[in-house]
Write a protein that holds these residues in place. Structure first.
Motif, mmCIF file in Angstrom:
data_model
loop_
_atom_site.group_PDB
_atom_site.id
_atom_site.type_symbol
_atom_site.label_atom_id
_atom_site.label_comp_id
_atom_site.label_asym_id
_atom_site.label_seq_id
_atom_site.Cartn_x
_atom_site.Cartn_y
_atom_site.Cartn_z
ATOM 1 N N GLY A 151 47.934 43.709 55.402
ATOM 2 C CA GLY A 151 48.209 42.752 56.470
ATOM 3 C C GLY A 151 49.476 43.056 57.245
ATOM 4 N N LYS A 152 50.206 44.095 56.876
ATOM 5 C CA LYS A 152 51.466 44.425 57.547
ATOM 6 C C LYS A 152 51.217 45.319 58.759
ATOM 7 N N THR A 153 52.098 45.176 59.751
ATOM 8 C CA THR A 153 52.025 46.008 60.951
ATOM 9 C C THR A 153 52.988 47.165 60.801
ATOM 10 N N PRO A 154 52.483 48.381 60.634
ATOM 11 C CA PRO A 154 53.374 49.517 60.380
ATOM 12 C C PRO A 154 54.134 49.944 61.625
ATOM 13 N N ASP A 155 55.278 50.526 61.411
ATOM 14 C CA ASP A 155 56.068 51.110 62.487
ATOM 15 C C ASP A 155 55.616 52.555 62.649
ATOM 16 N N GLU A 156 54.832 52.821 63.680
ATOM 17 C CA GLU A 156 54.259 54.144 63.850
ATOM 18 C C GLU A 156 55.306 55.212 64.116
ATOM 19 N N ALA A 157 56.500 54.802 64.506
ATOM 20 C CA ALA A 157 57.567 55.769 64.780
ATOM 21 C C ALA A 157 58.374 56.105 63.531
ATOM 22 N N ALA A 158 58.084 55.390 62.446
ATOM 23 C CA ALA A 158 58.845 55.623 61.220
ATOM 24 C C ALA A 158 58.595 57.033 60.702
ATOM 25 N N SER A 159 59.614 57.611 60.087
ATOM 26 C CA SER A 159 59.489 58.953 59.516
ATOM 27 C C SER A 159 60.446 59.068 58.339
ATOM 28 N N GLY A 160 60.480 60.237 57.745
ATOM 29 C CA GLY A 160 61.381 60.463 56.622
ATOM 30 C C GLY A 160 60.648 60.454 55.297
ATOM 31 N N GLY A 161 61.322 60.918 54.276
ATOM 32 C CA GLY A 161 60.768 60.922 52.926
ATOM 33 C C GLY A 161 59.494 61.735 52.832
ATOM 34 N N GLY A 283 55.641 53.105 49.265
ATOM 35 C CA GLY A 283 55.892 53.161 50.705
ATOM 36 C C GLY A 283 54.835 52.423 51.487
ATOM 37 N N TYR A 284 53.584 52.522 51.055
ATOM 38 C CA TYR A 284 52.510 51.807 51.726
ATOM 39 C C TYR A 284 52.665 50.299 51.556
ATOM 40 N N VAL A 285 52.999 49.859 50.355
ATOM 41 C CA VAL A 285 53.173 48.424 50.108
ATOM 42 C C VAL A 285 54.312 47.870 50.958
ATOM 43 N N ALA A 286 55.373 48.646 51.127
ATOM 44 C CA ALA A 286 56.540 48.186 51.890
ATOM 45 C C ALA A 286 56.292 48.158 53.390
ATOM 46 N N ILE A 290 49.387 53.576 56.864
ATOM 47 C CA ILE A 290 48.292 54.306 56.231
ATOM 48 C C ILE A 290 48.664 55.753 55.935
ATOM 49 N N ARG A 291 49.686 56.267 56.611
ATOM 50 C CA ARG A 291 50.099 57.651 56.358
ATOM 51 C C ARG A 291 50.586 57.817 54.925
ATOM 52 N N TYR A 292 51.183 56.780 54.366
ATOM 53 C CA TYR A 292 51.594 56.842 52.960
ATOM 54 C C TYR A 292 50.380 56.921 52.031
ATOM 55 N N VAL A 293 49.304 56.235 52.418
ATOM 56 C CA VAL A 293 48.077 56.292 51.628
ATOM 57 C C VAL A 293 47.542 57.723 51.614
ATOM 58 N N HIS A 294 47.567 58.363 52.763
ATOM 59 C CA HIS A 294 47.085 59.744 52.840
ATOM 60 C C HIS A 294 47.901 60.663 51.940
ATOM 61 N N LYS A 295 49.226 60.558 51.995
ATOM 62 C CA LYS A 295 50.065 61.422 51.159
ATOM 63 C C LYS A 295 49.816 61.147 49.676
ATOM 64 N N ALA A 296 49.617 59.879 49.341
ATOM 65 C CA ALA A 296 49.320 59.546 47.942
ATOM 66 C C ALA A 296 47.991 60.168 47.516
ATOM 67 N N LEU A 297 46.995 60.136 48.396
ATOM 68 C CA LEU A 297 45.685 60.708 48.066
ATOM 69 C C LEU A 297 45.764 62.221 47.901
ATOM 70 N N VAL A 298 46.594 62.875 48.707
ATOM 71 C CA VAL A 298 46.788 64.316 48.536
ATOM 72 C C VAL A 298 47.368 64.595 47.155
ATOM 73 N N ALA A 299 48.384 63.813 46.763
ATOM 74 C CA ALA A 299 49.008 64.000 45.455
ATOM 75 C C ALA A 299 48.037 63.687 44.323
ATOM 76 N N PHE A 300 47.302 62.589 44.434
ATOM 77 C CA PHE A 300 46.297 62.244 43.417
ATOM 78 C C PHE A 300 45.272 63.367 43.263
ATOM 79 N N SER A 301 44.816 63.894 44.392
ATOM 80 C CA SER A 301 43.773 64.916 44.353
ATOM 81 C C SER A 301 44.291 66.214 43.738
ATOM 82 N N ARG A 302 45.535 66.558 44.034
ATOM 83 C CA ARG A 302 46.095 67.780 43.433
ATOM 84 C C ARG A 302 46.228 67.614 41.918
ATOM 85 N N LEU A 303 46.664 66.460 41.470
ATOM 86 C CA LEU A 303 46.720 66.197 40.032
ATOM 87 C C LEU A 303 45.328 66.230 39.420
ATOM 88 N N ALA A 304 44.338 65.722 40.159
ATOM 89 C CA ALA A 304 42.967 65.718 39.650
ATOM 90 C C ALA A 304 42.472 67.140 39.415
#
Length: 477
Positions: A151-161, A283-286, A290-304
């Protein structure tokens, strides 16, 4: 008389046969070679060659690439050759032309799907993936612990980490599990130059490690601040300098002392990889980004991918012994299986905590997985058979979560009780499978032994048995 003569000759005949076998073994120039390998994995072959022999010509098939070899001149009769697998092969023959003649070393190279095929090794079902010998019967259906992130509105200009890291870099963070992992370079002798002096300022884990990516594969002595090993391991250099550590052939050896520079770094990097998905989920919860979700999925998939590999190639799990660092070679598939206290990518006692963190991270991003448009093409680019977001979820749950759950039931995540039971329970809670009663059966009535744990493992005042000397304590007379 003839019978008596036969009895007399039998021990002599046996001794003659044994002597011939020993002579044949002594003439065998192959000191170490693997039997079965996965695609895109490091491996070593070691040969016994006279020190004054010239360079050995090597011919490799298309499925293998030669990376490095023992440089000449060398005082040793051991010649090591380092390779990487490139593609599957039923029989990849590597040819060496020695002074005494040609030697062919065959290896079998399995694809990712080959590794996942059902098989038995010494009557043990492989892969070690729940439910054994079957595909995953169901998938997680809903989030268990709502966060409100969607339900949160992300800041599309956010970057870092983690948003700054490319998908390829996150994928590359996971070290190859053919490289041993350990948490001491050499606990007994310390540093090859400064010895036990390294423990004077910090008794435990004194070595300094640079943990920024790309990995440097260098560890720093806290006394002289010199860097080890001398070779550039990350660039495929396994042999150069005065303090070389190939990671897969016994570490750096001096006066019969083994120093696992690469092993300690490899475990540290594996720990770092296990932290990526939870951090991205937070990061996604905060932010609701959705970009945080993508990075998490990349990490999950590599561990898989790595956990699926270790579900079958159990000889490359983190075994709870320094012998995995000091052994000559990486072990062979046919020596296994290795299950109890093997720890997968990191030390067994650390596994339950990561089980909890990764399970909760998966739950936090779960409602948004289907909204990531980039994960499917990324995994397809890696050669993985995913067509839908449901395929992505199945890939992660089957190859990471189900392997982890079976590992817990196999004793691979063994820790101080009831820590490993907690890891299994939290992951089971998050997955919430109907067939998850299997996990509860193990937990209460199987080796999880929780039905008898509390009344039999604690004293009436709440003290544990460890407080009376069972663990790092002193027995009281």
């Amino acid at each position: 008389m003839r019978y008596g003569l036969l009895l007399t000759l039998t021990p002599l005949l046996w001794l003659f046969a044994q002597t011939k076998q020993l002579q044949a073994a002594d003439k065998n120039p192959i000191l170490y070679a693997p039997d079965v390998l996965g695609v895109d994995r490091l491996f070593m072959i070691a040969l016994k060659v006279p020190p004054d022999a010239p360079e050995i010509p090597v011919t490799v098939p298309d499925s293998v690439r030669l990376l490095d070899r023992t440089p000449l001149p060398t005082p040793s009769e051991i010649r090591k050759f380092y390779f990487r697998t490139l593609q599957p092969a039923k029989r990849a023959e590597i040819q060496f032309v020695l002074p005494a003649g040609e030697v062919i070393v065959p290896v079998e190279i399995w694809s990712f799907e080959d590794l996942r095929q059902y098989r038995t090794l010494k009557d043990v079902q492989l892969p070690r993936r729940w439910p054994l010998g079957q595909s995953l019967p169901e998938l997680k259906e809903q989030q268990i612990f709502p966060t409100g992130a969607e339900g949160k509105t992300p800041d599309e200009a956010a970057s870092g980490g983690w948003l700054e890291m490319s998908d390829e870099d996150i994928w590359a963070m996971q070290p190859d599990s053919t490289v041993p992992r350990w948490h001491w370079v050499n606990i007994q002798f310390g540093c090859p130059v400064h010895g036990k002096e390294i423990y004077e300022g910090r008794p435990y884990y004194p070595w300094i490690k640079e943990m920024s990516f790309p990995w440097k594969w260098k560890i720093e002595c806290p006394v002289g601040h010199e860097l080890y090993p001398s070779n550039d391991f990350g660039a495929g250099d396994f042999t150069s300098g005065d303090f070389p550590d190939d990671g897969i052939g016994g570490g750096y050896v001096s006066e019969d002392k083994h120093y696992g520079f690469i092993a300690e770094l490899s475990q540290a990097y594996c720990h770092r990889m296990l932290q990526v998905a939870p951090a991205c989920a937070d990061g996604y919860v905060a932010t609701g980004d959705i970009r945080y979700v993508h990075k998490a999925l990349v990490a999950f998939s590599r561990l898989a991918v790595e956990y699926a590999y270790l579900a079958t190639m159990t000889q490359h799990r983190h075994r709870n012994t320094v012998g995995q660092v000091e052994r000559f070679g990486q072990g062979r598939f046919d020596e296994g299986p290795f299950l109890s206290r093997t720890g997968l990518t990191v030390y067994a006692i650390d596994q339950p905590g990561y089980q909890v963190k990764l399970a909760l991270a998966y739950d936090r991003i779960f409602p948004a997985i289907d909204q990531d448009p980039d994960i499917i093409p990324f995994l397809q680019q890696k050669g993985l058979d995913v067509q839908t977001h449901e395929d992505v979820r199945r890939f992660i749950e089957e190859n990471l979560m189900a392997v982890w759950m079976q590992a817990a039931m196999d004793g691979s995540t063994q820790s101080n009780e009831p820590y490993h039971q907690w890891g299994l329970v939290k992951m089971a809670e998050v997955l919430n499978y109907e067939q998850g009663r299997d996990f509860m059966d193990w937990l209460y009535d199987g080796m999880g032994k929780m039905r008898v744990f509390v009344p039999n493992t604690y004293f009436r005042d709440g003290a544990t048995y460890e407080s009376t000397g069972g663990y790092n304590g002193m027995h009281v007379a």
